[in-house]
Design a protein around this motif. Structure first.
Motif, short mmCIF file in Angstrom:
data_model
loop_
_atom_site.label_atom_id
_atom_site.label_comp_id
_atom_site.label_asym_id
_atom_site.label_seq_id
_atom_site.Cartn_x
_atom_site.Cartn_y
_atom_site.Cartn_z
N ASP A 134 0.81 -1.21 0.00
CA ASP A 134 0.00 0.00 0.00
C ASP A 134 0.84 1.27 0.00
OD1 ASP A 134 -2.39 -1.44 0.02
OD2 ASP A 134 -2.44 -1.53 2.21
N ASP A 135 1.96 1.24 0.72
CA ASP A 135 2.83 2.41 0.82
C ASP A 135 4.28 1.95 0.70
OD1 ASP A 135 3.97 4.85 1.24
OD2 ASP A 135 3.28 5.09 3.31
N PRO A 136 4.70 1.55 -0.50
CA PRO A 136 6.04 0.99 -0.65
C PRO A 136 7.15 1.95 -0.27
CG PRO A 136 5.04 1.44 -2.79
CD PRO A 136 3.96 1.58 -1.78
N ASP A 137 6.89 3.25 -0.37
CA ASP A 137 7.92 4.22 0.00
C ASP A 137 8.22 4.19 1.50
OD1 ASP A 137 8.07 5.04 -2.61
OD2 ASP A 137 6.76 6.78 -2.36
N ALA A 138 7.30 3.63 2.28
CA ALA A 138 7.49 3.56 3.73
C ALA A 138 8.19 2.28 4.16
CB ALA A 138 6.16 3.68 4.45
N VAL A 139 8.48 1.39 3.20
CA VAL A 139 9.06 0.07 3.51
C VAL A 139 10.48 0.01 3.00
CG1 VAL A 139 8.78 -2.42 3.27
CG2 VAL A 139 6.75 -0.93 3.27
N GLN A 140 11.37 -0.51 3.83
CA GLN A 140 12.75 -0.73 3.41
C GLN A 140 13.03 -2.22 3.27
OE1 GLN A 140 14.78 1.63 6.58
NE2 GLN A 140 15.59 2.84 4.89
N TYR A 141 14.02 -2.52 2.43
CA TYR A 141 14.40 -3.91 2.17
C TYR A 141 15.86 -4.08 2.59
CZ TYR A 141 14.99 -8.33 -0.37
OH TYR A 141 15.22 -9.64 -0.71
N PRO A 142 16.20 -5.17 3.29
CA PRO A 142 17.57 -5.34 3.79
C PRO A 142 18.52 -5.93 2.74
CG PRO A 142 16.21 -7.12 4.58
CD PRO A 142 15.30 -6.23 3.78
N ARG A 143 19.27 -5.08 2.09
CA ARG A 143 20.28 -5.53 1.12
C ARG A 143 21.63 -5.65 1.83
NH1 ARG A 143 20.17 -2.46 -4.34
NH2 ARG A 143 18.55 -4.04 -4.68
N VAL A 144 22.40 -6.68 1.48
CA VAL A 144 23.70 -6.90 2.10
C VAL A 144 24.79 -6.66 1.06
CG1 VAL A 144 25.18 -8.54 3.33
CG2 VAL A 144 22.69 -8.61 3.66
N GLU A 145 25.72 -5.78 1.42
CA GLU A 145 26.85 -5.48 0.55
C GLU A 145 28.13 -5.55 1.38
OE1 GLU A 145 26.07 -1.64 -1.06
OE2 GLU A 145 24.40 -2.32 -2.33
N ASP A 146 29.05 -6.42 0.97
CA ASP A 146 30.32 -6.59 1.68
C ASP A 146 30.10 -6.88 3.16
OD1 ASP A 146 31.76 -6.06 -0.67
OD2 ASP A 146 31.66 -3.90 -0.32
N GLY A 147 29.09 -7.72 3.44
CA GLY A 147 28.85 -8.13 4.81
C GLY A 147 28.09 -7.14 5.65
N GLN A 148 27.71 -6.00 5.07
CA GLN A 148 27.00 -4.97 5.81
C GLN A 148 25.57 -4.84 5.27
OE1 GLN A 148 28.36 -3.21 8.53
NE2 GLN A 148 29.90 -4.82 8.23
N VAL A 149 24.61 -4.77 6.19
CA VAL A 149 23.22 -4.59 5.80
C VAL A 149 22.98 -3.12 5.50
CG1 VAL A 149 20.82 -4.75 6.52
CG2 VAL A 149 22.43 -6.53 7.20
N ARG A 150 22.44 -2.88 4.33
CA ARG A 150 22.09 -1.51 3.94
C ARG A 150 20.63 -1.50 3.50
NH1 ARG A 150 22.12 1.77 -0.69
NH2 ARG A 150 22.82 0.05 -2.02
N PRO A 151 19.74 -1.03 4.37
CA PRO A 151 18.33 -0.96 3.97
C PRO A 151 18.15 -0.03 2.77
CG PRO A 151 18.54 -0.74 6.35
CD PRO A 151 19.93 -0.62 5.77
N VAL A 152 17.45 -0.51 1.76
CA VAL A 152 17.22 0.26 0.54
C VAL A 152 15.72 0.39 0.33
CG1 VAL A 152 19.38 -0.55 -0.48
CG2 VAL A 152 17.24 -1.79 -0.96
N PRO A 153 15.29 1.36 -0.48
CA PRO A 153 13.85 1.45 -0.80
C PRO A 153 13.35 0.15 -1.40
CG PRO A 153 15.00 3.43 -1.51
CD PRO A 153 16.06 2.46 -1.09
N LEU A 154 12.14 -0.21 -1.07
CA LEU A 154 11.59 -1.48 -1.54
C LEU A 154 11.63 -1.57 -3.06
CD1 LEU A 154 10.22 -4.04 -0.40
CD2 LEU A 154 8.02 -2.92 -0.83
N ALA A 155 11.42 -0.46 -3.75
CA ALA A 155 11.42 -0.48 -5.22
C ALA A 155 12.76 -0.94 -5.77
CB ALA A 155 11.09 0.92 -5.76
N ASP A 156 13.85 -0.67 -5.04
CA ASP A 156 15.19 -1.06 -5.51
C ASP A 156 15.44 -2.55 -5.38
OD1 ASP A 156 15.55 1.60 -5.96
OD2 ASP A 156 16.98 1.94 -4.34
N ALA A 157 14.56 -3.27 -4.67
CA ALA A 157 14.76 -4.69 -4.43
C ALA A 157 13.96 -5.57 -5.38
CB ALA A 157 14.39 -5.03 -3.00
N VAL A 158 13.16 -4.98 -6.26
CA VAL A 158 12.36 -5.77 -7.21
C VAL A 158 13.30 -6.44 -8.21
CG1 VAL A 158 10.62 -5.68 -9.02
CG2 VAL A 158 10.36 -4.26 -6.96
N ASP A 159 13.33 -7.78 -8.19
CA ASP A 159 14.28 -8.48 -9.05
C ASP A 159 13.78 -9.84 -9.52
OD1 ASP A 159 14.39 -9.93 -6.74
OD2 ASP A 159 16.55 -9.75 -6.42
#
Length: 480
Positions: A134-159
């Motif tokens: 309903d409000d994807p801009d309010a949701v973050q997705y946990p992406r891991v880069e080099d062992g570190q979690v970096r929450p990104v906008p949900l739209a960036d995780a669509v794959d």
């Protein structure tokens, strides 16, 4: 006492600083009304309404038998289906509507609608699935880069190209399919089980402690999304892995974890969840049907003399059923070793606990959940805080109050018009909507709303007017 709307606004305001991690299952629910068109699509079962679902469902005949069994029982049910049947339904059956499905998906939508901050992980995130937030801009997705979690906008995780689709066959009392009449308003879910849903989250599994350090609590579900075909070594190794991840999630300190229990017709799968997952929770969310099954699986010696049969969602309501629910919950909580088990029954909400959050916080969470559940049932959705005004229009259940008063007498405790708060038992009447717009996800709404408000109260000051209840969570002067 302030006007009801102001109190509700204050309750919502308490949630704005709450951050929650949610996993693992989000899908698209394809809603189909049970009618003559559906009957023409399905194949006539051998004995309509008689046999429980086969697992997994492999044909239109299997599906018809499962739906009619749920209709005859008047109880919601769910069964997994084969990939081939899932493909058949997607290619040949047209849904009347679609909505967010899966416990983590439904709870994410609620958490974001209430103004809290969700970080959500799910296995498959396609464009179609993304469209159900309903409000994807309010949701973050946990992406891991080099062992570190970096929450990104949900739209960036669509794959993902594939979407997990569950088919929800809704019926109302009196609806008919292959000569079987529905005895209640509920639904049957034919659940897809893509191989990706195997409780392994790649690099996130090793870095999950970083999520635990950053959030106030976790709402976890989807541990039932396994099939023998997709877990070659059996359920145990996969659930042990999920248990280790859960322990790593909370390794940094006192993170509250809620596990939303979902039953399944696969006895081995249920046993694995009860052995490896449930004992790791602080609080387990469950409905009356799930409680009866979990209690039966545990084979606990509990005196239910004078109670009658073990009550479920399908049992005609009697106030004395709450005594059975209390005894069952108490025995299960001790057997599992969890801090709290929270039951959402039709007429009341009941929590049995030991060393969980304060009874005051739990009670206000249950009262808030009753408003949220009524809103979901009446409107079919909750997309903004002001929607909860709808729930306030429904009075707390008189039957629920009677049941809670009976439990209070049994415990030798005081109850104020259906409001029970003791150090180990908390109960509040539900707000019942007789003609719900939809039935899917109401239990998830109860669990998520109560949990996030508990976290908010536990993490900040409360205003107590001397009756053990904070006015910021009360809907009106009659609100428990």
């Amino acid at each position: 006492m302030e006007p009801a709307g102001v109190q509700l606004e204050e309750a919502i305001g308490a949630l704005t600083d709450v951050s929650v991690f949610l996993a693992y299952n989000a899908n698209v629910d394809a809603i189909v009304r049970v009618d003559s068109d559906l009957e023409a699509f399905l194949e006539h079962p051998d004995e309509p309404g008689t046999d429980p679902p086969v697992t997994p469902l492999a044909s239109r005949r299997d599906l018809a038998g499962a739906i009619t069994h749920a209709m005859a029982a008047g109880r919601g049910d769910e069964a997994a289906m084969t990939d081939d049947l899932a493909a058949t339904l997607e290619a040949a059956l047209e849904a009347d509507a679609q909505q967010m499905g899966g416990q983590a998906g439904i709870m994410t939508n609620l958490v974001s609608a209430l103004g809290a901050s969700p970080i959500t992980y799910t296995y498959l995130l396609s464009e179609r699935q993304f469209s159900q937030f309903d409000d994807p801009d309010a949701v973050q997705y946990p992406r891991v880069e080099d062992g570190q979690v970096r929450p990104v906008p949900l739209a960036d995780a669509v794959d993902a190209e594939r979407t997990k689709i569950n088919w929800v066959f809704e019926f109302r009392e009196g609806d008919e399919l292959f000569g079987v009449q529905a005895t209640g308003n509920t639904r049957f879910i034919a659940a897809s089980r893509p191989p990706a849903f195997d409780l392994h989250a790649g690099q996130l599994d090793e870095a999950i402690d970083q999520i635990g350090d950053a959030v106030d609590g976790a709402l976890l579900a989807g541990y039932h999304n396994l099939t023998p075909d997709h877990v070659e070594a059996g359920y145990g190794p996969t659930h042990r892995h999920a248990r280790d991840v859960l322990r790593r999630l909370r390794s940094g300190g006192d993170l509250e974890v809620h596990v939303e229990y979902v039953t399944t017709h696969d006895e081995e799968l249920r046993a694995s969840i009860a052995e490896w997952i449930l004992p790791e929770a602080n609080v387990v969310g469950i409905d009356a049907h799930e409680l009866a099954i979990l209690f039966g699986d545990a084979d606990l010696d509990v005196d239910l003399e004078g109670i009658g049969e073990v009550p479920t969602n399908a049992s005609p309501f009697e106030p004395r059923e709450i005594l059975a629910h209390y005894r069952m919950l108490e025995a299960l909580r001790e057997d599992l070793g969890v801090d709290c088990i929270r039951l959402h029954a039709m007429e009341y909400h009941l929590a049995v606990m030991d060393s969980y959050l304060s009874p005051d916080a739990v009670g206000r969470g249950l009262s808030f959940a009753a408003v949220a559940a009524a809103t979901k049932a009446a409107r079919g959705e909750i997309t903004a805080p002001e929607d909860l005004e709808t729930g306030l229009a429904y009075e707390p259940s008189a039957d629920g109050r009677d049941a809670i008063d009976r439990l209070a007498d049994h415990l030798g405790a005081d109850a104020d018009d259906g409001t029970l708060t003791t150090p180990t038992v908390v109960a509040r009447p539900n707000r019942v909507v007789d003609d719900p717009a939809g039935t899917v996800g109401i239990g998830d709404i109860v669990s998520a709303s109560s949990f996030v408000l508990e976290l908010a109260i536990a993490g900040g000051p409360t205003e107590d007017d001397g009756d053990g209840e904070s006015d910021t969570v009360r809907g009106d002067e009659d609100e428990p």
